[in-house]
Design a protein around this motif. Structure first.
Motif, PDB file in Angstrom:
ATOM      1  N   LYS A 147      50.277 -55.253  85.665  1.00 19.24           N
ATOM      2  CA  LYS A 147      49.228 -56.045  85.018  1.00 19.24           C
ATOM      3  C   LYS A 147      49.559 -57.521  85.211  1.00 19.24           C
ATOM      4  CE  LYS A 147      47.232 -53.008  81.592  1.00 19.24           C
ATOM      5  NZ  LYS A 147      46.766 -52.923  80.192  1.00 19.24           N
ATOM      6  N   VAL A 148      48.517 -58.365  85.181  1.00 18.22           N
ATOM      7  CA  VAL A 148      48.681 -59.776  85.530  1.00 18.22           C
ATOM      8  C   VAL A 148      48.143 -60.650  84.409  1.00 18.22           C
ATOM      9  CG1 VAL A 148      48.120 -61.537  87.266  1.00 18.22           C
ATOM     10  CG2 VAL A 148      48.278 -59.138  87.953  1.00 18.22           C
ATOM     11  N   PHE A 149      48.887 -61.674  84.008  1.00 17.42           N
ATOM     12  CA  PHE A 149      48.379 -62.688  83.072  1.00 17.42           C
ATOM     13  C   PHE A 149      48.332 -64.013  83.808  1.00 17.42           C
ATOM     14  CE2 PHE A 149      49.326 -65.975  79.761  1.00 17.42           C
ATOM     15  CZ  PHE A 149      48.118 -65.873  79.072  1.00 17.42           C
ATOM     16  N   LEU A 150      47.155 -64.653  83.807  1.00 23.04           N
ATOM     17  CA  LEU A 150      46.990 -65.882  84.579  1.00 23.04           C
ATOM     18  C   LEU A 150      47.128 -67.115  83.692  1.00 23.04           C
ATOM     19  CD1 LEU A 150      44.213 -64.387  86.761  1.00 23.04           C
ATOM     20  CD2 LEU A 150      46.289 -65.434  87.681  1.00 23.04           C
ATOM     21  N   THR A 151      47.774 -68.131  84.246  1.00 20.59           N
ATOM     22  CA  THR A 151      48.047 -69.371  83.515  1.00 20.59           C
ATOM     23  C   THR A 151      47.569 -70.556  84.351  1.00 20.59           C
ATOM     24  OG1 THR A 151      50.219 -69.657  84.556  1.00 20.59           O
ATOM     25  CG2 THR A 151      50.149 -68.286  82.564  1.00 20.59           C
ATOM     26  N   THR A 152      47.858 -71.765  83.859  1.00 25.68           N
ATOM     27  CA  THR A 152      47.416 -72.940  84.620  1.00 25.68           C
ATOM     28  C   THR A 152      48.548 -73.606  85.398  1.00 25.68           C
ATOM     29  OG1 THR A 152      47.756 -74.312  82.675  1.00 25.68           O
ATOM     30  CG2 THR A 152      45.546 -73.478  83.030  1.00 25.68           C
ATOM     31  N   SER A 153      49.779 -73.119  85.215  1.00 23.36           N
ATOM     32  CA  SER A 153      50.901 -73.747  85.926  1.00 23.36           C
ATOM     33  C   SER A 153      52.057 -72.770  86.035  1.00 23.36           C
ATOM     34  CB  SER A 153      51.391 -74.988  85.170  1.00 23.36           C
ATOM     35  OG  SER A 153      52.008 -74.583  83.961  1.00 23.36           O
ATOM     36  N   GLY A 154      53.052 -73.145  86.838  1.00 20.37           N
ATOM     37  CA  GLY A 154      54.259 -72.342  86.959  1.00 20.37           C
ATOM     38  C   GLY A 154      55.047 -72.318  85.655  1.00 20.37           C
ATOM     39  N   THR A 155      55.161 -73.466  85.016  1.00 14.26           N
ATOM     40  CA  THR A 155      55.903 -73.551  83.754  1.00 14.26           C
ATOM     41  C   THR A 155      55.343 -72.558  82.737  1.00 14.26           C
ATOM     42  OG1 THR A 155      56.404 -75.892  84.101  1.00 14.26           O
ATOM     43  CG2 THR A 155      56.485 -75.089  81.837  1.00 14.26           C
ATOM     44  N   GLU A 156      54.034 -72.539  82.625  1.00 14.14           N
ATOM     45  CA  GLU A 156      53.389 -71.650  81.652  1.00 14.14           C
ATOM     46  C   GLU A 156      53.600 -70.176  82.031  1.00 14.14           C
ATOM     47  OE1 GLU A 156      49.071 -71.285  79.741  1.00 14.14           O
ATOM     48  OE2 GLU A 156      49.256 -72.833  81.281  1.00 14.14           O
ATOM     49  N   ALA A 157      53.668 -69.917  83.327  1.00 13.99           N
ATOM     50  CA  ALA A 157      53.950 -68.546  83.787  1.00 13.99           C
ATOM     51  C   ALA A 157      55.369 -68.142  83.388  1.00 13.99           C
ATOM     52  CB  ALA A 157      53.786 -68.459  85.308  1.00 13.99           C
ATOM     53  N   ILE A 158      56.308 -69.079  83.535  1.00 12.17           N
ATOM     54  CA  ILE A 158      57.700 -68.819  83.157  1.00 12.17           C
ATOM     55  C   ILE A 158      57.781 -68.557  81.651  1.00 12.17           C
ATOM     56  CG2 ILE A 158      59.991 -69.907  82.943  1.00 12.17           C
ATOM     57  CD1 ILE A 158      59.344 -69.122  85.823  1.00 12.17           C
ATOM     58  N   ASP A 159      57.098 -69.390  80.868  1.00 13.77           N
ATOM     59  CA  ASP A 159      57.090 -69.194  79.407  1.00 13.77           C
ATOM     60  C   ASP A 159      56.584 -67.798  79.064  1.00 13.77           C
ATOM     61  OD1 ASP A 159      57.869 -71.832  79.057  1.00 13.77           O
ATOM     62  OD2 ASP A 159      56.515 -72.141  77.366  1.00 13.77           O
ATOM     63  N   ALA A 160      55.507 -67.399  79.731  1.00 10.47           N
ATOM     64  CA  ALA A 160      54.911 -66.086  79.447  1.00 10.47           C
ATOM     65  C   ALA A 160      55.877 -64.969  79.838  1.00 10.47           C
ATOM     66  CB  ALA A 160      53.585 -65.932  80.195  1.00 10.47           C
ATOM     67  N   ALA A 161      56.539 -65.103  80.975  1.00  9.12           N
ATOM     68  CA  ALA A 161      57.480 -64.064  81.432  1.00  9.12           C
ATOM     69  C   ALA A 161      58.645 -63.939  80.455  1.00  9.12           C
ATOM     70  CB  ALA A 161      57.997 -64.407  82.829  1.00  9.12           C
ATOM     71  N   LEU A 162      59.156 -65.084  79.996  1.00 12.72           N
ATOM     72  CA  LEU A 162      60.292 -65.054  79.060  1.00 12.72           C
ATOM     73  C   LEU A 162      59.864 -64.482  77.714  1.00 12.72           C
ATOM     74  CD1 LEU A 162      61.891 -68.498  79.982  1.00 12.72           C
ATOM     75  CD2 LEU A 162      62.819 -66.235  80.507  1.00 12.72           C
ATOM     76  N   LEU A 163      58.653 -64.803  77.291  1.00 13.62           N
ATOM     77  CA  LEU A 163      58.138 -64.227  76.036  1.00 13.62           C
ATOM     78  C   LEU A 163      58.065 -62.706  76.158  1.00 13.62           C
ATOM     79  CD1 LEU A 163      56.744 -64.463  73.234  1.00 13.62           C
ATOM     80  CD2 LEU A 163      54.572 -64.650  74.461  1.00 13.62           C
ATOM     81  N   LEU A 164      57.520 -62.244  77.291  1.00 18.31           N
ATOM     82  CA  LEU A 164      57.372 -60.791  77.480  1.00 18.31           C
ATOM     83  C   LEU A 164      58.727 -60.096  77.535  1.00 18.31           C
ATOM     84  CD1 LEU A 164      54.540 -60.796  80.172  1.00 18.31           C
ATOM     85  CD2 LEU A 164      54.338 -59.990  77.809  1.00 18.31           C
ATOM     86  N   ALA A 165      59.655 -60.660  78.302  1.00 14.80           N
ATOM     87  CA  ALA A 165      60.966 -60.013  78.468  1.00 14.80           C
ATOM     88  C   ALA A 165      61.722 -59.980  77.144  1.00 14.80           C
ATOM     89  CB  ALA A 165      61.784 -60.752  79.531  1.00 14.80           C
ATOM     90  N   THR A 166      61.695 -61.086  76.398  1.00 17.05           N
ATOM     91  CA  THR A 166      62.460 -61.134  75.143  1.00 17.05           C
ATOM     92  C   THR A 166      61.786 -60.288  74.061  1.00 17.05           C
ATOM     93  OG1 THR A 166      61.379 -63.232  74.593  1.00 17.05           O
ATOM     94  CG2 THR A 166      63.573 -63.367  75.569  1.00 17.05           C
ATOM     95  N   ALA A 167      60.443 -60.247  74.075  1.00 15.85           N
ATOM     96  CA  ALA A 167      59.746 -59.408  73.078  1.00 15.85           C
ATOM     97  C   ALA A 167      59.966 -57.928  73.383  1.00 15.85           C
ATOM     98  CB  ALA A 167      58.255 -59.737  73.080  1.00 15.85           C
TER      99      ALA A 167
END
Ligand SMILES: Cc1ncc(COP(=O)(O)O)c(C=O)c1O
Length: 454
Positions: free
Chosen positions: A122-142
């Motif tokens: 599944k894919v979550f789209l963001t407006t920048s690389g930084t925001e993509a990194i934030d989302a990935a870290l949120l998902l992994a830690t959650a």
């Protein structure tokens, strides 16, 4: 001083320049924009138009673009198919938000999920690389219910607190505040590694042992993830041996630790050998982040994860601009273009030639510590007479020298002493040869000035 060269006729010949335009704009820029927003060149330039791999500045000078706005102009400047897709979408509707269905977002997510090789993606789209990194870290830690994260020394992942918290490069760490407990492991920066003299297999084994030691000595167990760039971008295009992250992942798998591949720079065939950087390591990551090249300049990023990881968040999320119709319509056209024209194959062929030419004509210079990279992601680390001391002065001189001759390149590395070459992936052989000649001339000039060759 030599003037920027013209090698081909393009629509750029029609772009008029205005003398003094840069000095006037620079004064206004300095008055209202942050002092910490770095600008290239002693006399910064504004790029006002582009065509393929060529750009023109506000004073009418033409340049061959070996930097692509930091590996972002992937297909090239002003590619008609992409321009038309953006124009068409802009004429119909600019914005809706993720509260509504967005057709190009769904289509793009379908394509990327399939291309990612991640099962049940599944894919979550963001407006920048930084925001993509934030989302990935949120998902992994959650998902892992742990705030412990492993990152790689000399890494760069963006400019938010979360992204800065996993940055292993002092130049880009403006704050030590971090939402995570972070531990750094060894990676691909062999030139300055304590293991530099080892062969590929022994180097990988030493780094894997270091990972085991970090897990045993520094963490509290239950680490959420390791996040890594397959080829470090800002770090100076450092490359670990093929298979390196596969060996690291074997250790991670023993403890259920997720592997996040940050493909913001390495994705979409940029490394030539593979579509994703992680493929050089014989693994499929649990999560993957992307941005930059997929938009060819439009503001877009995203994260791909296995469905169970993506769906683990217990609260709803919106993104006002993530997956917006304009960026996703343009990204879809860009993705079509890069697949239809097999830009990965072009990147491999032209990148290998460029690298060969560089090694042959400049590899022996004293000022050149190392030429490295893959595909159209080539780094040149500049050093002093001892072959090791970072030579930031030489890198700055090379940046100025290439610009004066009509070539734009990038800079990076831990000490700002690496030149970075990352043209559009559509770069022609003729343009590559033209850029190579300039680079070689400038490196010889800088070498003579530095006295590094004795
Ligand atoms: C590997 C990597 N990850 C993440 C980022 C952050 O992307 P952005 O600048 O779009 O926020 C960058 C930016 O250079 C990057 O190189």
């Amino acid at each position: 001083m030599p003037t920027p060269t013209q090698i081909q006729d393009t629509s750029l010949d029609l772009v008029a320049g205005s003398p003094g335009a840069h000095a006037e704009l620079l004064a206004r820029h300095r008055a209202v924009l942050p002092a910490w927003m770095g600008l290239y060149y002693e006399q910064p330039i504004e790029l006002v138009a582009g065509d393929g791999s060529w750009v023109v500045d506000g004073e009418g000078n033409r340049y061959l673009d070996f930097w692509g706005g930091i590996l972002t102009t992937l297909a090239g400047h002003s590619v008609p198919e992409i321009v038309e897709a953006v124009r068409e979408q802009a004429g119909r509707m600019l914005h809706t938000s993720t509260l509504y269905l967005i057709r190009p977002m769904v289509e793009l997510a379908e394509r990327i999920a399939q291309l990612s090789n991640i099962p049940d993606a599944k894919v979550f789209l963001t407006t920048s690389g930084t925001e993509a990194i934030d989302a990935a870290l949120l998902l992994a830690t959650a998902y892992r219910r742990s705030n412990q994260v492993l990152a790689v020394r000399n890494s760069y992942h963006g400019r938010s607190f979360a992204a800065m918290g996993i940055t292993g490069n002092r130049s880009w760490s403006a704050s030590s505040l971090s939402p995570f407990a972070v531990h750094y492991v060894q990676g691909g920066y062999r030139f300055r590694s304590p293991f530099r003299d080892l062969d590929d297999a022994a180097y990988t084994a030493a780094c894997v042992q270091d990972l085991r030691d970090v897990l045993a000595m520094e963490t509290a167990g239950d680490v959420a993830c390791l996040i890594a760039e397959p080829v470090q971008g800002v770090g100076g295009f450092t490359v670990p041996p093929d298979g390196f992250f596969g060996a690291m992942k074997e250790v991670l798998d023993e403890q259920g630790i997720l592997f996040v591949s940050d493909e913001v720079q390495t994705g979409w065939g940029r490394t030539g050998d593979h579509f994703w950087g992680y493929e050089a390591h014989g693994i499929v990551p649990d999560l993957l982040t992307f941005a930059k090249g997929i938009g060819n300049g439009l503001s877009i990023g995203g994260v791909v994860a296995r469905g169970e990881i993506m769906d683990c968040l217990a609260t709803p999320h919106i993104s006002t601009f993530g997956g917006n119709p304009l960026s996703t319509a343009g990204a879809l056209a860009n993705l079509e273009y890069l697949l239809d024209h097999d830009l990965q194959a072009n990147t491999k062929a032209v990148g290998d030639e460029l690298r060969r030419g560089l090694v042959e004509a400049a590899g022996g210079l004293g000022v050149v510590g190392e030429i490295r990279g893959k595909g159209l992601m080539l780094g040149i680390e500049l050093v002093g007479a001892d072959g090791r001391t970072p030579n930031t002065t030489a890198a700055n001189q090379a940046l100025e020298g290439t610009r004066a001759r009509g070539l734009l390149v990038g800079k990076g590395g831990l000490y700002g002493n690496c030149l970075r070459i990352a043209p559009p992936m559509s770069l022609s052989t003729a343009d590559a040869e033209h850029g190579l000649r300039i680079l070689v001339d400038v490196l010889h000039e800088v070498d003579a000035a530095s006295g590094a060759s004795g």
